[in-house]
Design a protein around this motif. Sequence first.
Motif, PDB file in Angstrom:
ATOM      1  N   ALA A  64       0.817  -1.218   0.000  1.00 43.54           N
ATOM      2  CA  ALA A  64       0.000   0.000   0.000  1.00 43.54           C
ATOM      3  C   ALA A  64       0.849   1.266   0.000  1.00 43.54           C
ATOM      4  O   ALA A  64       0.316   2.358   0.187  1.00 43.54           O
ATOM      5  CB  ALA A  64      -0.925   0.010   1.218  1.00 43.54           C
ATOM      6  N   HIS A 345      -4.907   7.753  -2.189  1.00 43.71           N
ATOM      7  CA  HIS A 345      -5.279   6.801  -1.153  1.00 43.71           C
ATOM      8  C   HIS A 345      -4.504   7.062   0.123  1.00 43.71           C
ATOM      9  O   HIS A 345      -3.456   7.724   0.131  1.00 43.71           O
ATOM     10  CB  HIS A 345      -5.031   5.366  -1.632  1.00 43.71           C
ATOM     11  CG  HIS A 345      -3.610   4.888  -1.452  1.00 43.71           C
ATOM     12  ND1 HIS A 345      -2.582   5.305  -2.269  1.00 43.71           N
ATOM     13  CD2 HIS A 345      -3.047   4.039  -0.538  1.00 43.71           C
ATOM     14  CE1 HIS A 345      -1.453   4.727  -1.887  1.00 43.71           C
ATOM     15  NE2 HIS A 345      -1.697   3.953  -0.836  1.00 43.71           N
ATOM     16  N   PRO A 474      -7.394   3.208  -5.522  1.00 48.45           N
ATOM     17  CA  PRO A 474      -7.916   1.878  -5.180  1.00 48.45           C
ATOM     18  C   PRO A 474      -9.087   1.420  -6.028  1.00 48.45           C
ATOM     19  O   PRO A 474      -9.266   0.211  -6.241  1.00 48.45           O
ATOM     20  CB  PRO A 474      -8.343   2.033  -3.712  1.00 48.45           C
ATOM     21  CG  PRO A 474      -7.506   3.156  -3.189  1.00 48.45           C
ATOM     22  CD  PRO A 474      -7.302   4.082  -4.344  1.00 48.45           C
ATOM     23  N   GLN A 669      -3.586  -6.668  -6.140  1.00 52.60           N
ATOM     24  CA  GLN A 669      -4.915  -6.432  -5.576  1.00 52.60           C
ATOM     25  C   GLN A 669      -5.704  -7.729  -5.671  1.00 52.60           C
ATOM     26  O   GLN A 669      -5.417  -8.671  -4.965  1.00 52.60           O
ATOM     27  CB  GLN A 669      -5.625  -5.272  -6.283  1.00 52.60           C
ATOM     28  CG  GLN A 669      -5.449  -3.932  -5.582  1.00 52.60           C
ATOM     29  CD  GLN A 669      -6.372  -2.864  -6.155  1.00 52.60           C
ATOM     30  OE1 GLN A 669      -6.447  -2.643  -7.362  1.00 52.60           O
ATOM     31  NE2 GLN A 669      -7.067  -2.168  -5.295  1.00 52.60           N
TER      32      GLN A 669
END
Length: 787
Positions: A64, A345, A474, A669
Amino acid sequence: MKRIEESYDLVVAGGGLAGVCAAIAAARGGLKTCLVHERPVLGGVASSEMRVTVHGAAQHHSYARESGIISEILSEERARNHEPINENGWTNSAFDMVLYDFCTREKNLSLHLNTPVTQVLMHDGEQVEQEPHTRHGYYHRPACNKSRRIAGLIAHTLSAELELCLRANYFLDATGDAYVADRAGCEWRMGCESKAEFNETHAPLEPSTDTMGNSIHIRAKNIGAPAPYSAPEWAVKHEDASFFYEQGRRPSDPNGGYWWIEIGVPWHTIHDNEEIRHQLTRHALGVWDWMKNRDPVMKRICANYALDFVGQVPGKRESRRVLGRHWITENELAERRAFPDEVGHGGWFLDLHTTGGLLADSSEPAAAEGYRVDSEYAALSYIGPYGFPLRSLMAKDVDNLFLAGRCISTSRAALGTVRVMGTTSIMGQAVGTAAAIMKKRGLDFASLEKDAAQGGAHIQSIQQTLLRNGVFLPNFKNNDAEDLATQATVSASSSAKFHGQSADDPQATAGPLYHPHADPCGPSLEKMHAQHCYLSGALDSIRLQLTAAKDSKLSIRLVRTAGIWDYRQGGSEVIASTTLLIPAGAKQWCEWHCKLTHLIAGSYRIETLAGAETLRWHKVASIQPGHYGQETISPTRLRDLRYGFALQLSPAQCCYQPEQILSGVCRPQSATNCWRSDSVAGLPAWIQLDWDNAQTIKTVEISFAGHLLAEVHTEPPFWRDPQTVKDYTIQFESKDGWHTALQVNDNYQRQRKHLLPQAITTRRLRILVTATNGDPVACVYEIRCYS
């Protein structure tokens, strides 16, 4: 006093990481940009004046880490800098110079340092009344009910007796304290909203003026000989060990640092900043005096350490928050709401420090409870990764003012997660990109706001530009119609399969463990642990490498998940489960003959159910993209670990196929989203794009692996991520064979954009990888081609 007037497309006030990334993005987007900053060095809290290292989403979520401009900056800093990174107090001037270099080399960017903004000029000449200093309830400037525009900023270069009048079409307030927004008459809030207003978990029952405090850092140096220290009389004298060891202020590192040297209430974090600085200095010297002369543990450890740095520019966590075109609440982020105008994000935990800092009964809640990962507080604070909207970066009351940093349009509870520098850097890049597209399309704030709320063509263009420039969204992926690669088919010299990973494997894939552990055997399975992996087709068996203190039983299950950050125990569906009988023994392979067929290709997790305290699951010293461990954080949720567990899958799973590079997503992902070559085949290795018809290509853009799994804190001096490709060649085919369009050596950046020396026309284009920075295989997340 000399006066100079300058005109720009965008003026950025504030040279912290949000302002730096905004200015670079705008300049690269073609805007004539000015960055004006009150300090002599860039970086704000991250500069050598304050020395706070960059935190972000990857502290809590695997893969992330923030990408884009901030990734370029941090990768460059680590490659150049000799200085190790620790929690706080470690940033040196090498980092300042990386930021200065990045800004100076942008031809469209003008830089004014040592130059605070002192006045905001409005288009109608209005003088905005300053806010009262109130002490009851949370306080704010009320709404004005009329539209405003900024005409310019007045700034003074302190060392030159120079007054600047900086005029522009657009302005960005990245000052932290929302100085520009306040002087322009924007509505803002400061302090805590009540729980009743937005029904936020972390909001207090009653509103208040409480804010998190400011901090300074200290740093000490081992000089190799005894280093006596006597604190001045005005320093705070600490005598009570419980103040440190029972209240979350453990001075465990002789080098210093210590974010908890923090003070706010009863002082105002803006107006009383100088008094706070003095009080922090008194306490900081008192903390060092305690460590050197009184603490029975630390005084022996610190004997040869001398105080080397005492910060004198307090770093702020909280002050004004400006109302924008969208007000972010904690609930929206906790739900991971998909905003139509998502432009970045975050994922830092919901980190709201105890009001008062050193003057409070205990430190920040997580520290006060010893950073337990399974506490109620930890479970409630574990949040994200989430997206945030562009409208929260656009001031409501001024029609040409953007916001970035801790002053954005957010509730106080939500501020606890969005305020860290990794996240604010992405805000800056989003604003700089939006401003450039606004100018190209002749947009005003009202039209952009309407388009953004509806997910219209303009916000889609901003999103696609951000994705192309490395920013992760995302809920969005590459669908750029101009990207010729999306029309190609993909092949490769070889493709890796995921066989699993053993505790005996060499440390080849990820370099050293990101967080080395004293216990190499692995955790007890008294509570649930899990391994995230990608599966496709059939799975005959799963083998785990375990050590059993005695004959034991282990209940395990295979679950399908909604993606890499699905933290629900049991995922979205339990596929199969069993109980294994494990005989006593060390480092043994225990097999589950699961015999599963027709698995849907995607994201899965192997979960060990709680209750097997006599068993340990061995760790692995390398991590293959997308495959890592997790552990329980509450009765229903898991959290990510920075290492994987030893397992073997039969048959090996096909999750690194060449076509993954056209998924439109540049990190793991719901799939790995990357191609990896086969380690048996070795290097060189190549991946190739094929078109039915010849394409004219002038630009090739590549996203490699690396710099995603964990925060920059894990990276040692002169670090070059082993997974990044080092040497490669861009080749194309013509009627007389293959030719070299461009050769690149000594790369360590994740994303590279290449304007070819001359346009090529071809039906086949190939990236030939001849060396990496340590990984024995080549790994690519995306290739883009433009005419």
